[in-house]
Design a protein around this motif. Structure first.
Motif, PDB file in Angstrom:
ATOM      1  N   GLY A  81       0.683  -1.212  -0.133  1.00  0.00           N
ATOM      2  CA  GLY A  81       0.138  -0.097  -0.041  1.00  0.00           C
ATOM      3  C   GLY A  81       0.799   1.361  -0.026  1.00  0.00           C
ATOM      4  N   LEU A  82       1.768   1.159   0.617  1.00  0.00           N
ATOM      5  CA  LEU A  82       2.888   2.520   0.926  1.00  0.00           C
ATOM      6  C   LEU A  82       3.553   2.715  -0.331  1.00  0.00           C
ATOM      7  CD1 LEU A  82       4.472   1.653   4.264  1.00  0.00           C
ATOM      8  CD2 LEU A  82       2.827   3.485   3.833  1.00  0.00           C
ATOM      9  N   ARG A  83       3.857   1.611  -1.175  1.00  0.00           N
ATOM     10  CA  ARG A  83       4.603   1.877  -2.595  1.00  0.00           C
ATOM     11  C   ARG A  83       3.586   2.256  -3.541  1.00  0.00           C
ATOM     12  NH1 ARG A  83       9.845  -0.206  -2.846  1.00  0.00           N
ATOM     13  NH2 ARG A  83      10.510  -1.362  -1.036  1.00  0.00           N
ATOM     14  N   LEU A  84       2.157   1.539  -3.479  1.00  0.00           N
ATOM     15  CA  LEU A  84       1.322   2.189  -4.120  1.00  0.00           C
ATOM     16  C   LEU A  84       1.108   3.500  -4.141  1.00  0.00           C
ATOM     17  CD1 LEU A  84      -0.874   1.348  -6.427  1.00  0.00           C
ATOM     18  CD2 LEU A  84      -2.427   0.679  -4.692  1.00  0.00           C
ATOM     19  N   ALA A  85       0.791   4.004  -2.997  1.00  0.00           N
ATOM     20  CA  ALA A  85       0.485   5.398  -2.674  1.00  0.00           C
ATOM     21  C   ALA A  85       1.668   6.273  -3.269  1.00  0.00           C
ATOM     22  CB  ALA A  85       0.435   5.552  -1.122  1.00  0.00           C
ATOM     23  N   MET A  86       2.912   5.773  -2.940  1.00  0.00           N
ATOM     24  CA  MET A  86       4.059   6.684  -3.479  1.00  0.00           C
ATOM     25  C   MET A  86       4.005   6.722  -5.067  1.00  0.00           C
ATOM     26  SD  MET A  86       6.757   8.008  -2.482  1.00  0.00           S
ATOM     27  CE  MET A  86       7.978   7.474  -1.385  1.00  0.00           C
ATOM     28  N   SER A  87       3.541   5.829  -5.760  1.00  0.00           N
ATOM     29  CA  SER A  87       3.575   5.793  -7.049  1.00  0.00           C
ATOM     30  C   SER A  87       2.200   6.725  -7.605  1.00  0.00           C
ATOM     31  CB  SER A  87       3.311   4.459  -7.705  1.00  0.00           C
ATOM     32  OG  SER A  87       2.015   3.857  -7.633  1.00  0.00           O
ATOM     33  N   MET A  88       1.321   6.820  -6.807  1.00  0.00           N
ATOM     34  CA  MET A  88       0.253   7.935  -7.122  1.00  0.00           C
ATOM     35  C   MET A  88       0.461   9.291  -6.639  1.00  0.00           C
ATOM     36  SD  MET A  88      -2.696   5.523  -5.581  1.00  0.00           S
ATOM     37  CE  MET A  88      -3.347   4.330  -6.507  1.00  0.00           C
ATOM     38  N   VAL A  89       1.476   9.614  -6.323  1.00  0.00           N
ATOM     39  CA  VAL A  89       1.717  11.132  -5.642  1.00  0.00           C
ATOM     40  C   VAL A  89       1.989  11.918  -6.898  1.00  0.00           C
ATOM     41  CG1 VAL A  89       3.110  12.725  -4.502  1.00  0.00           C
ATOM     42  CG2 VAL A  89       2.427  10.421  -3.226  1.00  0.00           C
ATOM     43  N   ASP A  90       1.358  13.106  -6.964  1.00  0.00           N
ATOM     44  CA  ASP A  90       1.512  14.321  -7.551  1.00  0.00           C
ATOM     45  C   ASP A  90       2.326  15.348  -6.652  1.00  0.00           C
ATOM     46  OD1 ASP A  90       0.106  13.467  -9.561  1.00  0.00           O
ATOM     47  OD2 ASP A  90      -1.296  15.062  -9.819  1.00  0.00           O
TER      48      ASP A  90
END
Lengths: 304, 319
Positions: free
Chosen positions: B34-43
């Protein structure tokens, strides 16, 4: 006729100027000298310590940039507020297993210790700092600056005095403190009362945080937490001291581990490396501040 | 524009439902994923008057390598860098063909209180300088005054500019994505948020919902107004997206922005997306976080998951 129900206090943690329960929901039963359970204090967890360190980090800039004079005034204010709560603090120590006369004396010495460091706040820099003679046209001087976030591991006995004696020098120098008090053998109730005293002492929230828990659990977290800059510990076991030193090596935390004798009874022999917490001359010196400051040397061009 | 069905929002249930997503327990490998996914979604966003080319370059470096894990291995990049129009060219050059997108706020951000021609030119210039994504603001004044047709037409017009990016020239990319900022902090009620969401979605789809994934997003806030993104507001917008998908089959992206600072918050948002829209939206193509401080906490938590120890403030770049 109705019988009045006693209103008992819930002893909580002190984090960021607030009194939360442990996020873990755990408590530890505290028994008095006769083995009767008198209270359940919070059993702080790894995450409570994390929150306390964040709070200390957030509060640090304001506290370290406050004038030394103001820090001294606030330390004195803390002593004033303790004076008003002498009875409650002494009673808490008695509940925790102390004898009434010894408890009263411990509270008094604790208050005096705060007053002593209140005085040192705007003076220790003159003692620890210096002018340096250098071969060149420079005015060269060395000044102490606070180390940062300091973790304090308080001794079991004297529970209150040991805690105050470790926190006061760190606060005096402008550090933010996260103090850990053993709820399994120490004086967690007195510590919780002390937190209430400090909460009303003009001390900005987060500058001093108090956690009650088990020393074994919390020293491990302190040792591994990279955002803690220094550790002052007393009365820890040899294992706990080793854990602290090993963990501290990773991000070069300063660690000072003090041994101590179990009580402040008159006549007890003070052996090498032990601290007589009741000895004002020994415990109210700027050398207690020195482990929680960093020395900054400045080369200033001079006209000469 | 069609007349929209008057959907009212049950505020109490909405807030309760939003709060319930905070109670999920996500541990170990699921948490790390989840943390890595969230990172990939950051603007990764910087929208300040004092932004300089060097600050944007530093931010771009951080976007490419947000940090390192506990073994010193670099973490995967974020989704995009979000800047003001004048700094698009700088970001474009710094990011090159790394795959990290350049997003630009445009259309008279943050107020939108400029003539339409100026806002359209603002958008065209940002695209010409190489912006892959345009974050536009709606005219809240017009919306609150009941001029919904006007707001609708404006969104449609900006969408048309984005769709015709190929004709703009310069460094314009082939596909430009449009994110419509509702500025929910100024819309006063959940009912308005829902109406504005429906309106924006309809306007985004009016020229057909085709094109590459994520060409149309709705976004909560500019970050200049408090409150910014909150979970209930985001849920309200996610439900609008869900209802659109269920009736038309078209997917719309979502971007909460402002006020999401901790990794824990980010995980709660991901739970909300999964439980409201499903796994298809768990991708940077369909969901983004507008944030700046969030990245540091994600790095901190990813390291914590790896080695079990909390990091120090000096373990991260400050950009």
């Amino acid at each position: 006729m109705t019988t009045r129900l006693e209103v008992n206090k819930t002893y909580k943690l002190f984090i960021d100027g607030k009194f939360p329960r442990s996020e873990s929901g755990r408590t530890i039963a505290v028994a008095d000298a006769r083995g009767r359970v008198v209270a359940h204090v919070c059993h702080a967890s790894r995450k409570d310590l994390r929150d306390a360190v964040s709070a200390a980090r957030k509060a640090l800039p304001g506290w370290r940039n406050a004038t030394a004079y103001l820090r001294g005034q606030i330390l004195y204010r803390m002593a004033e507020m303790m004076e008003g709560k002498r009875g409650e603090l002494a009673a808490a120590l008695v509940v925790g297993g102390g004898r009434p006369a010894a408890a009263r004396r411990e509270v008094e010495v604790s208050i005096d210790r705060l007053v002593a460091y209140a005085g040192w706040a705007d003076k220790f820099a003159q003692v620890l700092g210096c002018n340096n003679a250098v071969a060149g046209p420079y005015y060269n001087f060395t000044v102490p600056e606070p180390t940062g976030v300091v973790a304090v591991v308080a001794p079991d006995a004297p529970g209150l005095l040991g805690l105050v004696s470790l926190c006061a020098p760190a606060l005096c120098a402008g550090n933010a403190v996260v103090a850990v008090v053993g709820a399994d053998g120490g004086q967690p109730i007195a510590a919780a009362v002390l937190a209430e005293v400090f909460a009303t002492s003009d001390l900005p929230g987060g500058v001093l945080n108090l956690l009650t828990g088990t020393r074994d659990e919390l020293t491990t977290v302190i040792a591994g937490h990279r955002d803690i800059d220094a550790v002052l510990a007393a009365g820890v076991s040899a294992d706990q001291a080793r854990v602290l030193r090993e963990g501290a090596a990773e991000n070069v935390k300063r660690v000072r581990v003090l041994d101590h004798k179990a009580t402040g009874n008159k006549g007890a022999k003070v052996t090498r490396g032990e601290v007589d917490w009741f000895d004002a001359a020994a415990c109210e010196s700027p050398w207690w501040i020195e482990p929680v400051v960093e020395m900054k040397t400045i080369w200033h061009p001079s006209a000469a | 524009m069609k007349s929209l069905p008057a959907r009212t929002v049950d505020a109490v249930m909405l807030e309760q439902r939003a709060a319930s997503f905070r109670t999920r327990s996500i541990k170990t490998t699921a948490k790390l994923a989840g943390l890595r996914l969230a990172m990939s979604m950051v603007d990764l966003t910087t929208l300040e008057g004092k932004d300089s080319p060097e600050k944007v370059r530093a931010l771009c470096r951080k976007a490419l390598t947000p940090g390192v894990d506990h073994k010193g291995r670099p973490l995967a990049p974020v989704a995009a860098v979000c800047v003001y129009p004048t700094l698009v060219a700088v970001a474009r050059e710094a990011l090159g063909d790394s795959g990290v997108k350049v997003a630009s706020v445009a259309t008279g951000f943050p107020s939108g209180q400029y003539p339409l021609a100026v806002r359209i030119e603002d958008t065209r210039r940002a695209i010409r300088d190489g912006a892959d994504e345009i974050d536009m603001v709606i005219s809240r004044g017009a919306f609150l005054a009941g001029k919904r047709d006007l707001v609708f037409e404006e969104i449609r017009e900006f969408k048309a500019v984005c769709n015709a990016s190929a004709s703009i020239g310069g460094d314009a990319p082939a596909h430009v994505h449009l994110k419509v900022i509702l500025e929910t902090g100024e819309l006063e009620t959940y009912d308005n948020v829902r109406r504005a969401s429906d309106l924006a979605i309809e306007a985004l789809l009016v020229d057909g919902g085709d094109g590459p994934a994520g060409t149309g997003f709705i976004k909560t806030s500019t970050g200049k107004v408090t409150p910014a993104a909150t979970m209930p507001v985001t849920l309200c917008m996610l439900e609008a997206i869900r209802d659109c998908f269920l009736t038309t089959g078209h997917m719309i992206g979502m971007k909460p922005a402002g006020g999401i600072r901790t990794a824990k918050d980010a995980l709660h948002y991901l739970v909300m997306v999964k439980e409201t829209l499903g796994d298809r939206w768990l991708s940077p193509d369909w969901f983004r976080f507008g944030a700046s401080a969030l990245v540091d906490d994600l790095v901190r938590q990813i390291r914590k998951q790896g080695c079990g120890k909390y990091s120090a403030r000096y373990d991260y770049a400050e950009a």
